[in-house]
Enzyme design. Structure first.
Site, PDB file in Angstrom:
ATOM      1  N   SER A 103     -56.989   1.807  40.198  1.00 55.36           N
ATOM      2  CA  SER A 103     -57.714   0.713  40.782  1.00 55.36           C
ATOM      3  C   SER A 103     -57.109  -0.420  40.284  1.00 55.36           C
ATOM      4  O   SER A 103     -55.814  -0.485  40.581  1.00 55.36           O
ATOM      5  CB  SER A 103     -59.096   0.961  39.977  1.00 55.36           C
ATOM      6  OG  SER A 103     -60.150  -0.066  40.512  1.00 55.36           O
ATOM      7  N   ASP A 161     -49.485   0.726  33.413  1.00 59.43           N
ATOM      8  CA  ASP A 161     -48.332   1.110  34.684  1.00 59.43           C
ATOM      9  C   ASP A 161     -48.938   0.669  35.923  1.00 59.43           C
ATOM     10  O   ASP A 161     -50.072   1.008  36.062  1.00 59.43           O
ATOM     11  CB  ASP A 161     -47.953   2.659  34.725  1.00 59.43           C
ATOM     12  CG  ASP A 161     -47.334   2.963  33.347  1.00 59.43           C
ATOM     13  OD1 ASP A 161     -46.924   2.225  32.512  1.00 59.43           O
ATOM     14  OD2 ASP A 161     -46.854   4.041  33.220  1.00 59.43           O
ATOM     15  N   HIS A 188     -54.616  -0.491  28.331  1.00 60.19           N
ATOM     16  CA  HIS A 188     -54.450  -0.881  26.942  1.00 60.19           C
ATOM     17  C   HIS A 188     -54.310  -2.314  26.602  1.00 60.19           C
ATOM     18  O   HIS A 188     -54.383  -3.211  27.474  1.00 60.19           O
ATOM     19  CB  HIS A 188     -52.704  -0.299  26.451  1.00 60.19           C
ATOM     20  CG  HIS A 188     -52.631   1.336  26.523  1.00 60.19           C
ATOM     21  ND1 HIS A 188     -52.677   1.941  25.665  1.00 60.19           N
ATOM     22  CD2 HIS A 188     -52.929   2.075  27.552  1.00 60.19           C
ATOM     23  CE1 HIS A 188     -52.918   3.193  25.807  1.00 60.19           C
ATOM     24  NE2 HIS A 188     -52.820   3.217  27.171  1.00 60.19           N
TER      25      HIS A 188
END
Length: 283
Positions: free
Chosen positions: A250, A90, A147
């Protein structure tokens, strides 16, 4: 003027010392004080907790537990088409496009070397010559687990020491070579698409970077590039599997080989990303 001050100040304060201090504080399990501070953070950054497995600040013993919170089962469906790649996080697109003459776009008027990003390995950088890159920024409000966009077998991991500038859009637009000068962890996977690099970039007050195969990355010895070789180990991750975590937001930079992928047509700088949704298609 204020923006210039914000950027210039980052050259002056002790980036590593401050980040390590924040890391210690984020590990602290301070009971009601931790819960109160986490709730303040949720309110300030408008963190959407509706998809979190545990939706209340009181469910988290420390800031680190909150930063790396898991999601509810099924909250981020993984795109099913075998030829499509999934968004790894996200966040929001910072930049994406072609790697041209070994250079990657950072922001308008700024680019940097793919070789430098990968720790100075010329042969490794050449594997991505004329390929594609995508940079995704994770804000403090975002889900902080990373992921796999596509199934891959881990070849090696590289720790690259560096500074710890902020990686927000303001800094990206004003600090040259930002992603190739900050501390980072490079994971190289072999896939059916060819080589794939996932570069996890550190930043100011990011307490640490973790991978699922090695935990928190703590490089041995002096401040130098260090490589772990995994070719003899069968560490294979499927599309959608967790591969790492940031303790606070980050940036992730992904590199793909020439003619390996075509990015989803609507993607552009500033576009929000949702982990698991359609990111790119195999060429």
């Amino acid at each position: 003027m204020l923006d210039k001050i914000k950027v210039t100040a980052q050259y002056c304060f002790p980036q590593h010392g401050l980040s390590r201090l924040v890391g210690k504080l984020a590990e602290a399990e301070a009971g009601k004080l931790s819960h109160w501070l986490i709730q303040k953070f949720i309110n300030h950054y408008q963190v959407d907790m509706s998809d979190a497995l545990h939706g209340e600040a009181s469910n988290y013993a420390s800031f680190n537990a909150f930063f790396t919170r898991p999601l509810k089962q099924g909250a981020r469906p993984i795109v099913a088409d075998a030829n499509q790649l999934a968004h790894p996080v996200d966040g929001a697109i910072s930049q994406l496009g072609k790697i041209q003459h070994g250079r990657i776009i950072q922001a308008k008027g700024h680019d940097y070397s793919a070789r430098d990003l990968l720790g100075g390995d010329k042969a490794l950088a050449e594997e991505f010559s004329d390929g594609e890159f995508a940079t995704i920024y994770l804000a403090p409000k975002d889900y902080h687990r990373i992921h796999m966009p596509y199934k891959g077998k881990l070849r090696k991991m590289v720790y690259v020491p560096g500074q710890l500038f902020s990686v927000n859009p303001l800094t990206a637009a004003n600090v040259p070579n930002l992603f190739a000068r900050n501390e980072r962890v490079v994971a190289i996977f072999d896939t059916d698409l060819g080589p794939m690099a996932m570069v996890l970039v550190g930043a100011t007050i990011v307490a640490s970077i973790e991978t699922i195969w090695s935990g928190t990355i703590t490089p041995p010895g002096a401040k130098q590039v260090f490589t772990w070789d995994y070719q003899d180990q069968n560490i294979t991750l499927d599309k959608g599997d967790e591969m790492g975590r940031f303790k606070l937001g980050s940036t992730v930079v992904m590199l793909f080989a020439k003619d390996a992928v075509e990015f989803e047509a609507s993607l552009a700088p500033g576009k929000a990303t949702v982990m698991g949704s359609h990111f790119a298609t195999q060429r």
